[in-house]
Design a protein around this motif. Structure first.
Motif, mmCIF file in Angstrom:
data_model
loop_
_atom_site.group_PDB
_atom_site.id
_atom_site.type_symbol
_atom_site.label_atom_id
_atom_site.label_comp_id
_atom_site.label_asym_id
_atom_site.label_seq_id
_atom_site.Cartn_x
_atom_site.Cartn_y
_atom_site.Cartn_z
ATOM 1 N N ALA D 147 40.403 40.009 30.689
ATOM 2 C CA ALA D 147 40.827 40.451 32.028
ATOM 3 C C ALA D 147 41.087 39.249 32.933
ATOM 4 O O ALA D 147 42.046 39.220 33.704
ATOM 5 N N TRP D 148 40.222 38.248 32.844
ATOM 6 C CA TRP D 148 40.390 37.026 33.640
ATOM 7 C C TRP D 148 41.756 36.383 33.359
ATOM 8 O O TRP D 148 42.485 36.026 34.277
ATOM 9 N N ASN D 149 42.086 36.274 32.089
ATOM 10 C CA ASN D 149 43.354 35.623 31.744
ATOM 11 C C ASN D 149 44.566 36.497 32.027
ATOM 12 O O ASN D 149 45.667 35.974 32.237
ATOM 13 N N ALA D 150 44.371 37.810 32.045
ATOM 14 C CA ALA D 150 45.469 38.686 32.467
ATOM 15 C C ALA D 150 45.841 38.353 33.911
ATOM 16 O O ALA D 150 47.017 38.258 34.266
ATOM 17 N N LEU D 151 44.834 38.134 34.745
ATOM 18 C CA LEU D 151 45.100 37.771 36.142
ATOM 19 C C LEU D 151 45.588 36.333 36.246
ATOM 20 O O LEU D 151 46.467 36.022 37.038
ATOM 21 N N ALA D 153 47.365 34.723 34.196
ATOM 22 C CA ALA D 153 48.743 34.608 33.733
ATOM 23 C C ALA D 153 49.738 34.858 34.863
ATOM 24 O O ALA D 153 50.848 34.340 34.848
ATOM 25 N N ALA D 154 49.331 35.656 35.847
ATOM 26 C CA ALA D 154 50.260 36.004 36.918
ATOM 27 C C ALA D 154 50.033 35.161 38.169
ATOM 28 O O ALA D 154 50.963 34.936 38.936
ATOM 29 N N ARG D 155 48.822 34.672 38.385
ATOM 30 C CA ARG D 155 48.513 33.827 39.546
ATOM 31 C C ARG D 155 49.079 34.404 40.840
ATOM 32 O O ARG D 155 49.858 33.757 41.549
ATOM 33 N N LEU D 156 48.703 35.640 41.109
ATOM 34 C CA LEU D 156 49.204 36.324 42.295
ATOM 35 C C LEU D 156 48.500 35.846 43.556
ATOM 36 O O LEU D 156 47.358 35.393 43.505
ATOM 37 N N MET D 157 49.161 36.002 44.670
ATOM 38 C CA MET D 157 48.542 35.709 45.948
ATOM 39 C C MET D 157 47.798 36.950 46.454
ATOM 40 O O MET D 157 48.071 38.072 46.002
ATOM 41 N N PRO D 158 46.894 36.790 47.408
ATOM 42 C CA PRO D 158 46.239 37.963 48.006
ATOM 43 C C PRO D 158 47.276 38.945 48.541
ATOM 44 O O PRO D 158 48.359 38.542 48.973
ATOM 45 N N GLY D 159 46.913 40.207 48.524
ATOM 46 C CA GLY D 159 47.823 41.237 48.995
ATOM 47 C C GLY D 159 48.720 41.798 47.901
ATOM 48 O O GLY D 159 49.330 42.847 48.087
ATOM 49 N N ALA D 160 48.807 41.104 46.772
ATOM 50 C CA ALA D 160 49.577 41.623 45.647
ATOM 51 C C ALA D 160 48.875 42.855 45.075
ATOM 52 O O ALA D 160 47.668 43.030 45.250
ATOM 53 N N THR D 161 49.637 43.686 44.376
ATOM 54 C CA THR D 161 49.097 44.929 43.827
ATOM 55 C C THR D 161 49.018 44.866 42.304
ATOM 56 O O THR D 161 49.968 44.440 41.651
ATOM 57 N N GLU D 226 58.612 49.772 45.453
ATOM 58 C CA GLU D 226 58.855 48.473 44.823
ATOM 59 C C GLU D 226 58.219 48.312 43.450
ATOM 60 O O GLU D 226 58.724 47.570 42.614
ATOM 61 N N GLY D 227 57.106 48.964 43.219
ATOM 62 C CA GLY D 227 56.360 48.739 41.979
ATOM 63 C C GLY D 227 55.286 47.695 42.170
ATOM 64 O O GLY D 227 55.249 46.994 43.190
ATOM 65 N N VAL D 228 54.407 47.589 41.189
ATOM 66 C CA VAL D 228 53.261 46.669 41.290
ATOM 67 C C VAL D 228 53.654 45.272 40.821
ATOM 68 O O VAL D 228 54.620 45.082 40.094
ATOM 69 N N ASP D 229 52.852 44.306 41.248
ATOM 70 C CA ASP D 229 53.092 42.911 40.873
ATOM 71 C C ASP D 229 52.615 42.612 39.459
ATOM 72 O O ASP D 229 53.152 41.733 38.798
ATOM 73 N N LEU D 230 51.590 43.320 39.029
ATOM 74 C CA LEU D 230 51.017 43.063 37.704
ATOM 75 C C LEU D 230 50.485 44.359 37.120
ATOM 76 O O LEU D 230 49.765 45.093 37.797
ATOM 77 N N VAL D 231 50.838 44.614 35.881
ATOM 78 C CA VAL D 231 50.200 45.691 35.119
ATOM 79 C C VAL D 231 49.287 45.050 34.069
ATOM 80 O O VAL D 231 49.749 44.218 33.280
ATOM 81 N N VAL D 232 48.020 45.421 34.087
ATOM 82 C CA VAL D 232 47.111 45.001 33.018
ATOM 83 C C VAL D 232 47.227 46.081 31.946
ATOM 84 O O VAL D 232 46.552 47.105 31.996
ATOM 85 N N GLU D 233 48.121 45.808 31.005
ATOM 86 C CA GLU D 233 48.642 46.830 30.094
ATOM 87 C C GLU D 233 47.731 46.904 28.857
ATOM 88 O O GLU D 233 47.862 46.104 27.930
ATOM 89 N N VAL D 234 46.799 47.861 28.877
ATOM 90 C CA VAL D 234 45.891 48.004 27.740
ATOM 91 C C VAL D 234 46.261 49.191 26.863
ATOM 92 O O VAL D 234 45.644 49.400 25.821
ATOM 93 N N GLY D 235 47.264 49.949 27.277
ATOM 94 C CA GLY D 235 47.574 51.168 26.551
ATOM 95 C C GLY D 235 48.351 50.941 25.277
ATOM 96 O O GLY D 235 48.141 51.603 24.271
#
Lengths: 335, 335, 335, 335
Positions: D147-151, D153-161, D226-235
């Motif tokens: 999970a840590w590396n999923a985040l 990988a995207a290096r999002l700023m605060p406020g991202a979804t 707009e859609g989300v900034d990151l999907v943590v795609e486990v499906g």
């Protein structure tokens, strides 16, 4: 002015018509088109496969080059005589893509370039590198910018290995840019003859994917068992699974093609275990185009093309369909 | 074995001695050294300016190349006959730098390579590209890896412009790597003759900074008023202020040199208003070295050097001091 | 309309005048200003230290918030009643900075916001987050966007440590954004009282740099000897050398301040050996501003400010000079 | 010592056996295991679906926590009493993944942690954050690092979804880390009750994908279209097509799951036109684990788990299969 227009979908339904020229707005520029290049997208557009709901009639083709003949009263960037090409998405000037920026693609959302005179907003143009002819410059807006951004997405160091697929416009531009950046380039093609021509352009090694269907093994053999650093993936569903086997752990796939074969299942476990980066590439911004032109001018790169009279446009769209061309197909308006 | 050692600081205090060979531990490798290259750091070390508190005696020099002659019982990576160089920091194998990884620099924290036989941990070696001689390979560990990472820090696209300073080892490697990556390279030097030699290596344009002291203006003239994308800044305090005027807005400075001139004030407002990226570069990891070697082998690059007998090492350190050499100074042990 | 203008440099030479309102062009928007915040730059501008050659008279101040009262005939983005702030550089909308984009800074290159009515191009505005007052929103264009980009330049993961300096606008925004991003925040100040107030805003630990002049040692103590991941460096030449000792190997310095103390020599060897990333931050683009506002709205952050009547603007510029304020100084036009 | 071992594949074929303890080598550490957590991979391993050719018998499970009870003669990093967990891939310490580094996964390539005593190389351990119990720490090596590396990988700023899927271990860690980083988190689940529990952990909004099968539309509604900034795609194949519709243009998909449903065709045109970044995430390195632990310790995060006696391990593997748990399933060895 004369133009080709899609009045109803189908290559043979294209009409060569006389149309009035739009009066340019205060920030518009009128460009006399000298050459237009075809992309596979143009073929899909004309056949109604790209957007079956497209409002008709529409002038097709995103890629054209010519000279400025008239400018609106508030235009300061351009003057008559300037040599220019349009940018693929007229509103994507800079920065990250957004839905608003990626609207307004020439020859799709709005009228395109297969016309004697095109009227574009002054922001929607870039200057042609000095050493290029109009025919050469007409090949750049879609295919070259796409190839440029495929490489930019991976930002590889010299010595890295890049795999190209086929010898269409994007692939040959990727070959030229990759060689310029010090990369090793491998390629696959359905034709030994085309591989030979690609070798002359700098391809380091190539294989015929008709005779070597498990070309991923060939790629691994060529790369000490590791796989390539980047696949410029123009094949689509038919090639992506093989590309995933041919890319190295932690490597990159620039996803461009949506074309080939049946929609096979993508092997998700390979994406996961090899920790691959896949990035969708959809042309690019004016900033990307200008940066690319700077490199083309510095290195005096020349696009690979064959040129034909624009009056025969439908015939050459048919030719494009059969895949027998090498590099870009260009229509000349000035001969 | 014979070795040069620093018994007390000073070039002319160096002693050519006979020393016992360390018995290799289970994971150690004994390397018969064939060539050693000098870096400016070695000169500072010998003179006691790099670390005045260094424990003596110490064998100087970080950069040596040779062949494996014996391996410890648990070594699996190497076998006698393998051609290798040491890595600059023996503990920095991979990933981001840390204080622990950046300890153990050869010829500084531990004994170096100016010796007939060096005993190193098996992790502290890399294989020499096949086409390079020992003399050529000996130039790589410090200067070439530094230049490689200066370029890696900026990850420029082809067509970008890089500025090098002088014609020492780092600068000429930066020139070679930048050309390989499709960049335009500008250079400054105190010698018209050296600029001419650099042009033959691919330098696009150069200026003599003695006769053109405001070389930042020359750089702006050469770049359409914009400045360069990357300065490989080896000059230090004496050149950094000028480099900040010569770099483009949003450009990069790879900060390598700490050497030249008086410690002038750095113009912080320029860093701010031009939004410059400055990155300190201190050689690199084994991973970087291997990736660089891969590129060197692919492009069959050859380092620029002059080689001399190692028995004259002090004389050539003096020569290094006066700055009259071009490229790398190498000591041969095998002739 | 009324406005403060600089007729000749000097705080006490500022004049409160009545000026005609510019007629808006077809793409312009007239904004009734309700609040204006001061930045240190405004003080320098008024005193003639920022640009001694600035054409006068000029309305100072980059940061103002208000509501749209009238729009040009071609404006589609805004309508009367919309709550907006101007963007610092009116031409930097998106993408990387260029000289052309970074011209047109409000209250510097062009007239600023210390006026009842401002006329701006429709592209030069952003919408105010719903939960913020005009006074709060007026603090954002320069200081908050700068702090946001200082953090964006480093893209740290949660748990990383950030050092702020003082308790001015940029530093307190950096504190709020860093805490929002899950970072630990250390701070230095000349005042124990201000440190205490900062602790209430989330500061994890602070030290008084007047009583602890070697605050780099304090920082190392607080970080297990490693140093911080990012210094939001607003001090300038007086603090940069200490910041370089306080940052971890491979860490980041966001260079913002050009203000404090004498222009001491920057210790270049530390940049090199610690492989520090220094990045000059000069506010940011409209895209950055909008992304930041999105975060501010989501987290319902509130800027820290004190507000006063704009008729006393010169008195509060004097107050700014002595450094006794905490957070942002705001002038209210609506009370 | 006692251990569970796979003698032949199948949950109910697992054997609780007494096995001799390996004599530790000079760099090995003996760890008395106090708690072990299950991952979906462990279930696949036990059933023979992960690697049907795995050599048996094998001790399963990658994730265990305990205390050091004995160290090899050359171990300096650890001493008896130290609280540790193993790292998932025993050879991936730092830097980019390679085939060599990603071999040696615990409970797969080598014996795992469902045992009273585990013998690991000193490099293959990390220290447990002080505030965590052994049961809590046992949940970290696979799911939390992933999970840590999923985040990362995207290096999002605060406020991202960020969008999470389900309420398994990876998804709940992603929720906790994303909230810590100032992101907005949306979630989908098959259970209203689990969504409610996730809301208590910080989920901003959730939807039941059984009752709202077109949950991509719900996501678009939640994000202003707009859609989300990151999907943590486990499906996996069952959800990826929907995730591609739910992600914003230029957004990120961290590809983790390979599990759900039939292998549907992935809509490649969406990857292309939305210019999506897809990145395969396969746990991570020791460096990533340590950095994550630093954040966990700073924020005093606590994993979400339910713990049961290890003697009932097979029963809880069956329970895992039906998907009724929430967060991590932990086996206690010390009660």
């Amino acid at each position: 002015m004369h133009a080709w227009q899609i009045s109803q979908f189908g290559i043979d339904s294209m009409e060569f018509v006389e149309r009035p020229v739009h009066e340019p707005g205060p920030q518009d520029v009128v460009v006399k088109i000298h050459a237009v290049s075809f992309n596979y997208r143009d073929l899909l557009v004309v056949k109604g496969l790209y957007n079956p709901k497209m409002a008709l009639p529409r002038i097709p083709c995103s890629d054209g080059a010519g000279e400025v003949v008239r400018v609106g009263e508030r235009v300061r960037t351009w003057k008559p005589g300037d040599r220019v090409t349009g940018i693929f998405m007229q509103n994507w000037l800079d920065g990250a893509p957004t839905p608003a920026k990626t609207k307004g693609a020439l020859g799709g959302d709005v009228d395109g370039m297969l016309t004697e005179l095109a009227v574009l907003h002054e922001d929607g143009l870039v200057r042609i590198p000095d050493h290029l002819s109009f025919a050469e410059a007409s090949t750049l807006p879609c295919a070259a910018v796409t190839a440029w951004n495929a490489l930019a997405a991976a930002r590889l160091m010299p010595g890295a290995t890049v795999l190209i697929q086929g010898t269409g416009g994007v692939s040959l531009f990727a070959l030229q840019f990759a060689r310029l950046a010090g990369h090793r380039v491998l390629g696959i093609s359905s034709s030994d003859d085309k591989l030979e021509r690609a070798r002359k352009l700098g391809l380091d090694a190539g294989v015929n994917y008709r005779t070597t269907q498990d070309w991923d093994k060939w790629v691994l053999d060529q790369t000490n068992g590791e796989g390539v650093d980047l696949v410029v993936e123009v094949g689509g569903a038919g090639t992506l699974p093989v590309s995933l086997r041919a890319v190295r752990m932690g490597g990159h796939i620039a996803q461009i093609g949506v074309l080939s074969g049946p929609s096979n299942a993508v092997p998700l476990p390979l994406i996961l275990h090899k920790q691959v980066h896949i990035r969708g590439i959809y042309v690019g911004s004016r900033f990307d185009f200008e940066q690319m032109n700077h490199a083309i001018q510095f290195a005096r790169l020349r696009p690979v093309l064959e040129a034909h009279p624009w009056t025969q446009a439908p015939a050459w769209l048919h030719r494009m369909e059969d895949g027998s061309h090498f590099g870009k197909l260009v229509m000349r308006l000035d001969s």
